[in-house]
Design a protein around this motif. Structure first.
Motif, mmCIF file in Angstrom:
data_model
loop_
_atom_site.group_PDB
_atom_site.id
_atom_site.type_symbol
_atom_site.label_atom_id
_atom_site.label_comp_id
_atom_site.label_asym_id
_atom_site.label_seq_id
_atom_site.Cartn_x
_atom_site.Cartn_y
_atom_site.Cartn_z
ATOM 1 N N ASN A 29 0.835 -1.195 0.000
ATOM 2 C CA ASN A 29 0.000 0.000 0.000
ATOM 3 C C ASN A 29 0.871 1.247 0.000
ATOM 4 N N VAL A 30 0.696 2.115 -1.009
ATOM 5 C CA VAL A 30 1.567 3.274 -1.159
ATOM 6 C C VAL A 30 1.338 4.310 -0.057
ATOM 7 N N VAL A 31 0.116 4.417 0.459
ATOM 8 C CA VAL A 31 -0.151 5.368 1.530
ATOM 9 C C VAL A 31 0.513 4.900 2.822
ATOM 10 N N TRP A 32 0.395 3.608 3.113
ATOM 11 C CA TRP A 32 1.025 3.057 4.307
ATOM 12 C C TRP A 32 2.542 3.224 4.253
ATOM 13 N N ARG A 33 3.127 2.903 3.123
ATOM 14 C CA ARG A 33 4.577 3.003 3.002
ATOM 15 C C ARG A 33 5.027 4.454 3.120
ATOM 16 N N TRP A 34 4.244 5.380 2.585
ATOM 17 C CA TRP A 34 4.623 6.790 2.643
ATOM 18 C C TRP A 34 4.687 7.301 4.083
ATOM 19 N N PHE A 35 3.726 6.900 4.892
ATOM 20 C CA PHE A 35 3.652 7.418 6.264
ATOM 21 C C PHE A 35 4.343 6.523 7.296
ATOM 22 N N ALA A 36 4.489 5.245 7.021
ATOM 23 C CA ALA A 36 5.037 4.324 8.021
ATOM 24 C C ALA A 36 6.483 3.924 7.761
ATOM 25 N N ASP A 37 6.970 4.153 6.536
ATOM 26 C CA ASP A 37 8.336 3.753 6.189
ATOM 27 C C ASP A 37 9.102 4.977 5.689
ATOM 28 N N PRO A 38 9.939 5.581 6.518
ATOM 29 C CA PRO A 38 10.659 6.795 6.101
ATOM 30 C C PRO A 38 11.472 6.607 4.827
ATOM 31 N N ALA A 39 11.973 5.399 4.584
ATOM 32 C CA ALA A 39 12.786 5.155 3.383
ATOM 33 C C ALA A 39 11.975 5.312 2.103
ATOM 34 N N ALA A 40 10.664 5.209 2.202
ATOM 35 C CA ALA A 40 9.827 5.323 1.004
ATOM 36 C C ALA A 40 9.888 6.717 0.399
ATOM 37 N N ARG A 41 10.301 7.705 1.188
ATOM 38 C CA ARG A 41 10.334 9.086 0.704
ATOM 39 C C ARG A 41 11.679 9.464 0.103
ATOM 40 N N ASP A 42 12.653 8.593 0.204
ATOM 41 C CA ASP A 42 14.001 8.940 -0.238
ATOM 42 C C ASP A 42 14.073 9.261 -1.724
#
Length: 286
Positions: free
Chosen positions: A155-168
């Motif tokens: 889930n892209v929303v979950w990864r965006w808010f729960a996984d800081p590495a997703a924003r790199d």
């Protein structure tokens, strides 16, 4: 609850035309030799829908009261309406259509075939909640794969808010904008799904995982994502500017995301290079 204004004239015409298209034998009624009009009689529709004949006749005469959603559902069954015609009936009567059937996680063969026909641009099929259901090789090369093991790993929303590495892979100055886009789009999906357990569970977990998500959720911004622009910073080819075009599937809970380079930029060349890099990686891993 009245959601919109009833259009009595159009409702009356639609009921009459729909009634004329139903053959008695299709509704389990004897056709009989003395029918002077095509389709069902008004009294027969009323009987099939479980309402008084007088009530139904007034609806066809454009002088009846506003029917309830339950009454409209009964009329839709009696008139053997398909989903689109059923929704139209509700709208004419001044009500929101009932929740439609959803496609769920299964991606249709047509969409999968379309992904295969787009080798030069990244493309994904996502659910309205943000689950990546399918993607082509270019999307995997540019954006990375997705985890299908953990509960919300794809889930892209979950990864965006729960996984800081997703924003790199995205410019820091654009993080706030992407956060608001994600939350507003999810708000719209949750509203359509009402008390759907999957939507409720995702929102609950996001509240637990991210104070930023909670703050944005409380703003109650709602906006279905249809088009936007984004920049992805790839470790090999550098920054790639992309126009994001979202095409909604008829079911409404799936969408096709196309990422195309804007005209007049060098992003097309970077994507071409990325395609070569992805092919080489695939060959080496094989």
């Amino acid at each position: 609850m009245i959601d919109m204004t009833i259009d009595r004239r159009e409702l009356a015409d639609f009921l009459r035309r729909s009634r004329e298209r139903v053959r008695p034998q299709d509704a389990g009624l004897p056709s009989g030799p003395r029918r002077r009009t095509p389709g069902l009689r008004r009294e027969e529709v009323a009987q099939l829908a479980g309402m008084s004949a007088d009530y139904y006749i007034r609806l066809e005469q454009a002088r009846g009261p506003q029917p309830s959603p339950q009454m409209l559902s009964a009329l839709a069954r009696a008139l053997r309406l398909g989903d689109d015609a059923r929704d139209h009936l509700h709208l004419l009567a001044g009500h929101r259509p009932p929740a439609a059937r959803v496609a769920g996680d299964r991606v249709g063969a047509g969409l999968l075939h379309l992904l295969d026909q787009l080798p030069g641009i990244p493309a994904q099929v996502l659910s309205d909640l943000g689950d990546v259901l399918a993607q082509n090789e270019m999307a995997r090369t540019l954006l990375g794969g997705v985890c299908t093991v953990s509960e919300h790993g794809r889930n892209v929303v979950w990864r965006w808010f729960a996984d800081p590495a997703a924003r790199d892979a995205y410019p820091a100055e654009e993080h706030e904008q992407y956060s608001r886009l994600h939350v507003a789009d999810l708000r719209a999906a949750v509203g359509r799904r009402s008390s759907d357990p999957a939507a409720t569970r995702l929102v609950e977990r996001l509240h637990e995982a991210s104070a930023e998500f909670t703050a944005l959720w409380e703003l109650h911004e709602v906006a279905v994502r249809r088009h936007s622009r984004m920049r992805v910073i790839h470790p090999v080819v550098g920054p790639v500017d992309l126009d994001c075009q979202v095409l909604l599937a008829p079911e409404g809970d799936q969408r096709l995301l196309l990422l195309t380079p804007p005209p007049g930029t060098d992003s097309a060349d970077r994507l071409s290079l990325l395609r070569v890099v992805g092919t080489e990686q695939f060959t080496q891993s094989g």
